[in-house]
Enzyme design. Structure first.
Site, PDB file in Angstrom:
ATOM      1  N   ASN A   6       1.234  -9.041 -11.038  1.00 48.10           N
ATOM      2  CA  ASN A   6       0.239  -8.261 -10.865  1.00 48.10           C
ATOM      3  C   ASN A   6       1.022  -6.759 -11.366  1.00 48.10           C
ATOM      4  O   ASN A   6       2.054  -6.265 -11.139  1.00 48.10           O
ATOM      5  CB  ASN A   6      -0.193  -8.058  -9.542  1.00 48.10           C
ATOM      6  CG  ASN A   6      -0.993  -6.854  -9.351  1.00 48.10           C
ATOM      7  OD1 ASN A   6      -0.811  -5.912  -8.683  1.00 48.10           O
ATOM      8  ND2 ASN A   6      -2.266  -6.664  -9.751  1.00 48.10           N
TER       9      ASN A   6
ATOM     10  N   CYS B 236       0.796  -1.114   0.143  1.00 45.65           N
ATOM     11  CA  CYS B 236      -0.017   0.050   0.156  1.00 45.65           C
ATOM     12  C   CYS B 236       1.152   1.198   0.135  1.00 45.65           C
ATOM     13  O   CYS B 236       1.899   1.424   0.712  1.00 45.65           O
ATOM     14  CB  CYS B 236      -1.037   0.095   1.266  1.00 45.65           C
ATOM     15  SG  CYS B 236      -1.938   1.499   1.238  1.00 45.65           S
TER      16      CYS B 236
HETATM   17  C1  LIG Z   1      -8.332   2.065  -5.594  1.00 41.63           C
HETATM   18  C2  LIG Z   1      -7.393   0.838  -5.406  1.00 41.63           C
HETATM   19  C3  LIG Z   1      -7.302   0.255  -3.905  1.00 41.63           C
HETATM   20  C4  LIG Z   1      -6.339  -0.636  -3.562  1.00 41.63           C
HETATM   21  N1  LIG Z   1      -6.407  -1.365  -2.534  1.00 41.63           N
HETATM   22  C5  LIG Z   1      -5.521  -2.440  -2.251  1.00 41.63           C
HETATM   23  C6  LIG Z   1      -5.605  -3.167  -0.951  1.00 41.63           C
HETATM   24  O1  LIG Z   1      -6.529  -2.770  -0.062  1.00 41.63           O
HETATM   25  N2  LIG Z   1      -4.660  -3.994  -0.755  1.00 41.63           N
HETATM   26  C7  LIG Z   1      -3.828  -4.188  -1.640  1.00 41.63           C
HETATM   27  O2  LIG Z   1      -2.814  -5.172  -1.592  1.00 41.63           O
HETATM   28  N3  LIG Z   1      -3.834  -3.590  -3.254  1.00 41.63           N
HETATM   29  C8  LIG Z   1      -4.629  -2.708  -3.117  1.00 41.63           C
HETATM   30  N4  LIG Z   1      -4.363  -1.833  -4.519  1.00 41.63           N
HETATM   31  C9  LIG Z   1      -3.597  -2.544  -5.153  1.00 41.63           C
HETATM   32  C10 LIG Z   1      -4.090  -3.444  -6.341  1.00 41.63           C
HETATM   33  O3  LIG Z   1      -4.351  -4.705  -5.552  1.00 41.63           O
HETATM   34  C11 LIG Z   1      -3.187  -3.805  -7.529  1.00 41.63           C
HETATM   35  O4  LIG Z   1      -1.782  -4.355  -6.928  1.00 41.63           O
HETATM   36  C12 LIG Z   1      -2.800  -2.609  -8.339  1.00 41.63           C
HETATM   37  O5  LIG Z   1      -3.938  -1.879  -8.720  1.00 41.63           O
HETATM   38  C13 LIG Z   1      -1.977  -2.917  -9.670  1.00 41.63           C
HETATM   39  O6  LIG Z   1      -2.821  -3.780 -10.314  1.00 41.63           O
HETATM   40  P1  LIG Z   1      -3.584  -2.976 -11.681  1.00 41.63           P
HETATM   41  O7  LIG Z   1      -2.429  -2.408 -12.621  1.00 41.63           O
HETATM   42  O8  LIG Z   1      -3.937  -4.647 -12.490  1.00 41.63           O
HETATM   43  O9  LIG Z   1      -4.643  -2.200 -11.316  1.00 41.63           O
HETATM   44  C14 LIG Z   1      -5.330  -1.031  -4.860  1.00 41.63           C
HETATM   45  C15 LIG Z   1      -5.292  -0.156  -5.842  1.00 41.63           C
HETATM   46  C16 LIG Z   1      -6.355   0.627  -6.275  1.00 41.63           C
HETATM   47  C17 LIG Z   1      -6.314   1.317  -7.677  1.00 41.63           C
END
Ligand SMILES: Cc1cc2nc3c(=O)[nH]c(=O)nc-3n(C[C@H](O)[C@H](O)[C@H](O)COP(=O)(O)O)c2cc1C
Length: 310
Positions: A196, A95
């Site tokens: 990811n 985070c």
């Molecule tokens: C709005 C938002 C909230 C997120 N909340 C969390 C969370 O609670 N825990 C976590 O491990 N990652 C959280 N992430 C990160 C996502 O799990 C992920 O790692 C990140 O969005 C990258 O993947 P993507 O490019 O496919 O979106 C969050 C991302 C976004 C955009």
């Protein structure tokens, strides 16, 4: 896997996306662990699925994610959570939020690999070996210099799996994601690794797997912009959902959600349409029609107009 996303992927979102298909696992939004014992009702609030054996209605397991910097309290709370029999426990080391990092949680811990190891070990030791303990990290805080050390700590501490968001904390959510930087790790680590970050299409999924050498994928924003993405990745060639099918999925999410505040429906409708417009231009048009609306009734009325093609 469906990525955890605070304020976006709640139990109802997991219900609708796993119903479409293609997911083998979900992870809840993070549960913040401070120097206190978390009551059961808080765990149930993050994972309503704990009432149903930790599964979504389609039978997809939902791991509960913990975030915190105190190995002692992470262990104590993991033990409490384990009594509710989640299918697994995930630990958040990714985070980027200032508030979270200031209170010693999330990606700030990536600067101290030993502490990452201590936290994983405390959680692993606190729960029955039958409950998988997984970790989710970024490449690092400002750069990826400590990546190998962090991964070694996670593995030595006994984590069953590791997911890597292929960006640093300072990259936040800015493209690109550096899938190939994970390759050096996947060649040496013998627990399953998940890649990811920035996976928006079937082609991205294929490239992320081959460039990173990981065995599994985790979809975040791509899952919202293209709700069919996981199914398309698993069963390529199946017919994609059309715009009105997607819209009815959004409507069903909104109708079946338990609104947490008066602006919940309008907020979440705009948020999801915002993601969807990348894949469905019609979502952008509908977003503009509802962007000033606040009442849930007015939002559903605008959806009905869209369904009627008026
Ligand atoms: C709005 C938002 C909230 C997120 N909340 C969390 C969370 O609670 N825990 C976590 O491990 N990652 C959280 N992430 C990160 C996502 O799990 C992920 O790692 C990140 O969005 C990258 O993947 P993507 O490019 O496919 O979106 C969050 C991302 C976004 C955009």
């Amino acid at each position: 896997m469906l990525a955890p996303m605070e304020g976006v992927v709640d139990a109802q979102m997991r219900t609708v996306l796993t119903h479409i298909g293609g997911y083998d696992r979900c992870v809840t939004e993070f549960v913040r662990v401070t120097e206190q014992l978390i009551p059961d009702h808080v765990f149930f609030r993050y994972s309503a699925e704990l009432h149903e054996g930790g599964l979504t209605p389609s039978g997809t397991p939902v791991f509960v994610q913990l975030l915190g910097g105190s190995s002692k309290y992470m262990g104590l709370n993991a033990a409490r959570l384990a009594k509710l029999e989640p299918p697994g426990i995930d630990i958040n080391f990714g985070c980027p939020s200032k508030t979270v990092n200031k209170s010693d949680g999330g990606s700030v811990l990536l600067r101290e690999p030993r502490r990452v190891g201590d936290i994983v070990k405390a959680v692993r030791d606190a729960v029955d070996p039958a409950i998988p303990v997984t970790a989710k990290i970024r490449l690092g805080f400002s750069n990826s210099d400590l990546l190998h050390e962090v991964v070694e700590q996670v593995v030595t501490a006994g984590a069953n799996e590791l997911a890597i968001h292929a960006r640093t904390k300072e990259d936040r959510y800015k493209p690109p994601a550096y899938w190939s930087l994970v390759k050096g790790i996947s060649d040496t680590v013998d627990i399953p690794l998940t890649i990811n970050g920035e996976i928006w299409s079937v082609n991205d999924a294929r490239r992320a797997l081959s460039e990173s050498g990981c065995s599994d994928l985790m979809l975040g924003r791509g899952a919202l912009s293209f709700p069919d993405l996981a199914r398309q990745i698993q069963r390529q060639g199946s017919a994609e959902l059309g715009w009105l099918e997607v819209l009815s999925i959004v409507a069903s999410y909104l109708r079946n959600s338990n609104p947490k505040h008066p602006l919940f429906v309008s907020g979440r409708a705009k948020q999801w349409l915002g993601f969807l417009q990348m894949h469905y231009p019609q979502a952008g048009c509908l977003f503009h029609k509802i962007k000033r609306l606040k009442e849930a009734g007015a939002i559903f009325q605008a959806f009905d107009v869209e369904f009627d093609g008026r």
